[in-house]
Write a protein that holds these residues in place. Structure first.
Motif, PDB file in Angstrom:
ATOM      1  N   LEU A 224     -26.870 -38.465 -17.494  1.00  8.58           N
ATOM      2  CA  LEU A 224     -25.980 -38.504 -16.462  1.00  8.58           C
ATOM      3  C   LEU A 224     -26.188 -39.579 -15.735  1.00  8.58           C
ATOM      4  N   ALA A 225     -25.147 -40.375 -14.975  1.00  3.84           N
ATOM      5  CA  ALA A 225     -25.141 -41.257 -14.143  1.00  3.84           C
ATOM      6  C   ALA A 225     -25.924 -41.069 -12.786  1.00  3.84           C
ATOM      7  N   HIS A 226     -25.887 -39.711 -12.432  1.00  2.00           N
ATOM      8  CA  HIS A 226     -26.768 -39.510 -11.197  1.00  2.00           C
ATOM      9  C   HIS A 226     -28.175 -38.974 -11.239  1.00  2.00           C
ATOM     10  N   MET A 227     -28.374 -38.791 -12.643  1.00  5.67           N
ATOM     11  CA  MET A 227     -29.983 -38.554 -12.763  1.00  5.67           C
ATOM     12  C   MET A 227     -30.875 -39.404 -12.214  1.00  5.67           C
ATOM     13  N   THR A 228     -32.084 -39.085 -12.038  1.00  7.62           N
ATOM     14  CA  THR A 228     -33.146 -39.976 -11.311  1.00  7.62           C
ATOM     15  C   THR A 228     -33.858 -40.851 -12.564  1.00  7.62           C
ATOM     16  N   LEU A 229     -34.470 -41.767 -12.341  1.00  9.47           N
ATOM     17  CA  LEU A 229     -35.339 -42.559 -13.439  1.00  9.47           C
ATOM     18  C   LEU A 229     -36.524 -41.579 -13.938  1.00  9.47           C
ATOM     19  N   ALA A 230     -36.862 -40.783 -13.158  1.00 12.36           N
ATOM     20  CA  ALA A 230     -38.043 -39.931 -13.718  1.00 12.36           C
ATOM     21  C   ALA A 230     -37.373 -39.077 -14.792  1.00 12.36           C
ATOM     22  N   GLU A 231     -36.201 -38.370 -14.456  1.00 13.66           N
ATOM     23  CA  GLU A 231     -35.458 -37.773 -15.652  1.00 13.66           C
ATOM     24  C   GLU A 231     -35.253 -38.471 -16.976  1.00 13.66           C
ATOM     25  N   GLY A 251     -18.381 -37.054 -22.064  1.00 14.13           N
ATOM     26  CA  GLY A 251     -19.086 -37.538 -22.998  1.00 14.13           C
ATOM     27  C   GLY A 251     -18.708 -39.129 -23.113  1.00 14.13           C
ATOM     28  N   GLY A 252     -18.022 -39.731 -22.247  1.00 15.81           N
ATOM     29  CA  GLY A 252     -17.473 -41.183 -22.212  1.00 15.81           C
ATOM     30  C   GLY A 252     -18.778 -41.970 -21.883  1.00 15.81           C
ATOM     31  N   LEU A 253     -18.833 -42.976 -22.497  1.00 15.46           N
ATOM     32  CA  LEU A 253     -20.206 -43.984 -22.420  1.00 15.46           C
ATOM     33  C   LEU A 253     -20.007 -44.854 -21.261  1.00 15.46           C
ATOM     34  N   LEU A 254     -20.854 -44.551 -20.330  1.00 12.34           N
ATOM     35  CA  LEU A 254     -20.866 -45.652 -19.061  1.00 12.34           C
ATOM     36  C   LEU A 254     -21.852 -46.727 -19.114  1.00 12.34           C
ATOM     37  N   GLY A 255     -22.936 -46.554 -20.038  1.00 11.69           N
ATOM     38  CA  GLY A 255     -23.948 -47.682 -20.009  1.00 11.69           C
ATOM     39  C   GLY A 255     -25.239 -47.248 -20.928  1.00 11.69           C
ATOM     40  N   LEU A 256     -25.956 -48.072 -20.878  1.00  8.93           N
ATOM     41  CA  LEU A 256     -27.240 -47.801 -21.730  1.00  8.93           C
ATOM     42  C   LEU A 256     -28.486 -48.442 -21.080  1.00  8.93           C
ATOM     43  N   ILE A 257     -29.488 -47.504 -21.137  1.00 12.09           N
ATOM     44  CA  ILE A 257     -30.863 -47.823 -20.452  1.00 12.09           C
ATOM     45  C   ILE A 257     -31.904 -48.012 -21.655  1.00 12.09           C
ATOM     46  N   VAL A 258     -32.547 -49.016 -21.530  1.00 10.85           N
ATOM     47  CA  VAL A 258     -33.748 -49.249 -22.613  1.00 10.85           C
ATOM     48  C   VAL A 258     -35.074 -49.562 -22.011  1.00 10.85           C
ATOM     49  N   ASP A 259     -35.964 -49.522 -22.880  1.00  7.77           N
ATOM     50  CA  ASP A 259     -37.374 -49.313 -22.069  1.00  7.77           C
ATOM     51  C   ASP A 259     -37.581 -50.658 -21.445  1.00  7.77           C
ATOM     52  N   GLY A 260     -37.142 -51.613 -21.696  1.00 10.54           N
ATOM     53  CA  GLY A 260     -37.225 -52.731 -20.726  1.00 10.54           C
ATOM     54  C   GLY A 260     -36.649 -52.719 -19.132  1.00 10.54           C
ATOM     55  N   ASP A 261     -35.647 -51.768 -19.228  1.00 10.40           N
ATOM     56  CA  ASP A 261     -34.953 -51.708 -17.882  1.00 10.40           C
ATOM     57  C   ASP A 261     -36.076 -50.908 -16.963  1.00 10.40           C
ATOM     58  N   ILE A 262     -36.551 -49.799 -17.592  1.00 13.00           N
ATOM     59  CA  ILE A 262     -37.531 -48.825 -16.918  1.00 13.00           C
ATOM     60  C   ILE A 262     -38.855 -49.496 -16.619  1.00 13.00           C
ATOM     61  N   ARG A 263     -39.403 -50.662 -17.401  1.00  7.32           N
ATOM     62  CA  ARG A 263     -40.556 -51.401 -17.064  1.00  7.32           C
ATOM     63  C   ARG A 263     -40.082 -52.257 -15.982  1.00  7.32           C
ATOM     64  N   ARG A 264     -38.884 -52.724 -15.773  1.00  5.13           N
ATOM     65  CA  ARG A 264     -38.730 -53.750 -14.662  1.00  5.13           C
ATOM     66  C   ARG A 264     -38.539 -52.704 -13.336  1.00  5.13           C
ATOM     67  N   ALA A 265     -38.015 -51.607 -13.404  1.00  7.83           N
ATOM     68  CA  ALA A 265     -38.260 -50.760 -12.464  1.00  7.83           C
ATOM     69  C   ALA A 265     -39.453 -50.467 -11.788  1.00  7.83           C
ATOM     70  N   VAL A 266     -40.482 -50.041 -12.751  1.00  9.90           N
ATOM     71  CA  VAL A 266     -41.770 -50.187 -12.273  1.00  9.90           C
ATOM     72  C   VAL A 266     -42.368 -51.185 -11.732  1.00  9.90           C
ATOM     73  N   GLN A 267     -42.094 -52.489 -12.371  1.00  9.05           N
ATOM     74  CA  GLN A 267     -42.535 -53.863 -11.443  1.00  9.05           C
ATOM     75  C   GLN A 267     -41.953 -53.952 -10.286  1.00  9.05           C
ATOM     76  N   ALA A 268     -40.687 -53.538 -10.187  1.00  9.85           N
ATOM     77  CA  ALA A 268     -40.152 -53.644  -8.733  1.00  9.85           C
ATOM     78  C   ALA A 268     -40.805 -52.462  -7.914  1.00  9.85           C
ATOM     79  N   GLN A 269     -41.397 -51.626  -8.269  1.00  7.81           N
ATOM     80  CA  GLN A 269     -42.037 -50.543  -7.229  1.00  7.81           C
ATOM     81  C   GLN A 269     -40.887 -49.586  -6.884  1.00  7.81           C
ATOM     82  N   GLN A 270     -39.720 -49.389  -7.667  1.00 11.99           N
ATOM     83  CA  GLN A 270     -38.663 -48.830  -7.340  1.00 11.99           C
ATOM     84  C   GLN A 270     -39.178 -46.984  -7.476  1.00 11.99           C
ATOM     85  N   PHE A 272     -38.922 -43.683  -8.596  1.00 10.62           N
ATOM     86  CA  PHE A 272     -38.273 -42.968  -9.830  1.00 10.62           C
ATOM     87  C   PHE A 272     -37.840 -41.772  -9.529  1.00 10.62           C
ATOM     88  N   HIS A 273     -38.155 -41.272  -8.061  1.00 11.09           N
ATOM     89  CA  HIS A 273     -37.361 -39.964  -7.922  1.00 11.09           C
ATOM     90  C   HIS A 273     -36.271 -40.122  -6.984  1.00 11.09           C
TER      91      HIS A 273
END
Length: 333
Positions: A224-231, A251-270, A272-273
């Motif tokens: 869901l959109a409100h879930m944290t990156l850790a989840e 169940g409507g599709l809002l967007g997509l998250i792939v591995d690359g998005d998570i890696r970029r969040a790590v690099q940006a030191q975001q 995750f909680h």
């Protein structure tokens, strides 16, 4: 008595045989060019007759023309027009009984004087068959016996003796293809129809509906959109496809998250909680309809500007139904 083949030792000079080979190609190309410049008047009628028949088309010839007839039958069948090759020799010895009354036949003979075919013409006439002759001479015995005569005029064969079936069979093959393709188009035969006629291998796979292969249920990673990156990362790890679909409560599709998005969040030191799925998701991702075939999905994923590894599947209300991963589309999987 033929001469023995010359012994070859070492590399053959390119200029020894190439002029002969190119001469054959030029002669066959010239034969086709002549046919295109002055097409047989009866060709259109032959196409319409083949397209309109409600019985399998029978393709018949002898010798090299028999091989062309078999190939033409296979092409017709491949393009949605039931067809079979009929051996002229076998037909004279009982196989004529397989011919359905009222059938359409394509009869291939360069000379128009092929004894094996002429022998079965009375039996075909007795069955009220429509005979389409593809012959080198309209005034030949077969040409005179046929209902529709597609004359394939030819000055010379392409071999150095002027005797071997070369340019003549090229014309037959090309006109057989032309009849098959044009008749298929008249019938409205589509790409989807073609794929359904080829159930094996990659072609067969492309004809499958995406719903037959897509991952769904527990195998479909959603957040869901409100879930944290850790989840989100936890869901993606359990899904094993390196992606998660972001959906709303319906169940409507809002967007997509792939591995690359998570890696970029790590690099940006975001954090995750604290950072949510909505903040990093790709809005309006490329999707495929749940009514589509796998061939369409493959084309979307392999587009040179995309190179997608995952593809969400949605219904006509943009509700998520499943997801495709590139590994699901490997032939034979």
């Amino acid at each position: 008595m033929s001469k023995p083949a010359p012994a070859l030792s070492g590399p053959v000079p390119v200029d020894t045989a190439m002029p002969w080979a190119l001469d054959v190609l030029r002669k066959e190309a010239a034969a086709l060019a002549g046919l295109i410049a002055d097409p047989p008047p009866a060709l259109a009628g032959a196409i319409h007759r083949v397209a309109a028949t409600d019985r399998p088309v029978l393709c018949c010839g002898a010798g090299k023309s028999g091989l062309v007839a078999a190939k033409t039958a296979a092409t017709l069948a491949s393009l949605g027009i039931p067809a079979f090759a009929l051996s002229a020799g076998d037909a004279a010895h009982g196989d004529l009984g397989a011919v359905t009354p009222g059938s359409t036949l394509l009869l291939f003979s360069n000379s128009g004087n092929t004894a094996e075919i002429l022998r079965i013409v009375p039996g075909l006439r007795a069955r009220d068959c429509h005979l389409i002759a593809l012959v080198g001479r309209a005034d030949s015995p077969l040409g005179r016996a046929a209902d529709t005569v597609v004359e394939l005029r030819l000055a010379h064969e392409a071999d150095h003796l002027g005797l071997a079936p070369t340019a003549s069979t090229t014309l037959q093959m090309a006109v057989g293809d032309a009849i098959a393709v044009a008749a298929s188009r008249l019938r409205g035969f589509s790409r989807a129809d073609f794929l359904r006629s080829h159930p094996a291998g990659l072609l067969g796979q492309r004809a499958l509906p995406v719903t037959a292969v897509m991952r769904r249920g527990a195998a479909l990673p959603t957040v869901l959109a409100h879930m944290t990156l850790a989840e989100v990362a936890s869901v993606m790890s359990s899904g094993l496809i390196g992606a998660a679909c972001v959906v709303d409560w319906q169940g409507g599709l809002l967007g997509l998250i792939v591995d690359g998005d998570i890696r970029r969040a790590v690099q940006a030191q975001q954090d995750f909680h604290r950072v949510t799925a909505a903040a990093v998701m790709r809005e309006s991702p490329v999707v495929v309809a749940d009514t589509a075939l796998l061939g369409e999905a493959l084309d979307l994923m392999q587009h040179r500007d995309r190179g997608l590894l995952v593809l969400p599947v949605v219904d006509d209300a943009d509700r998520l139904q499943g997801i495709l991963h590139s590994v699901d589309l490997v032939p034979g999987r």
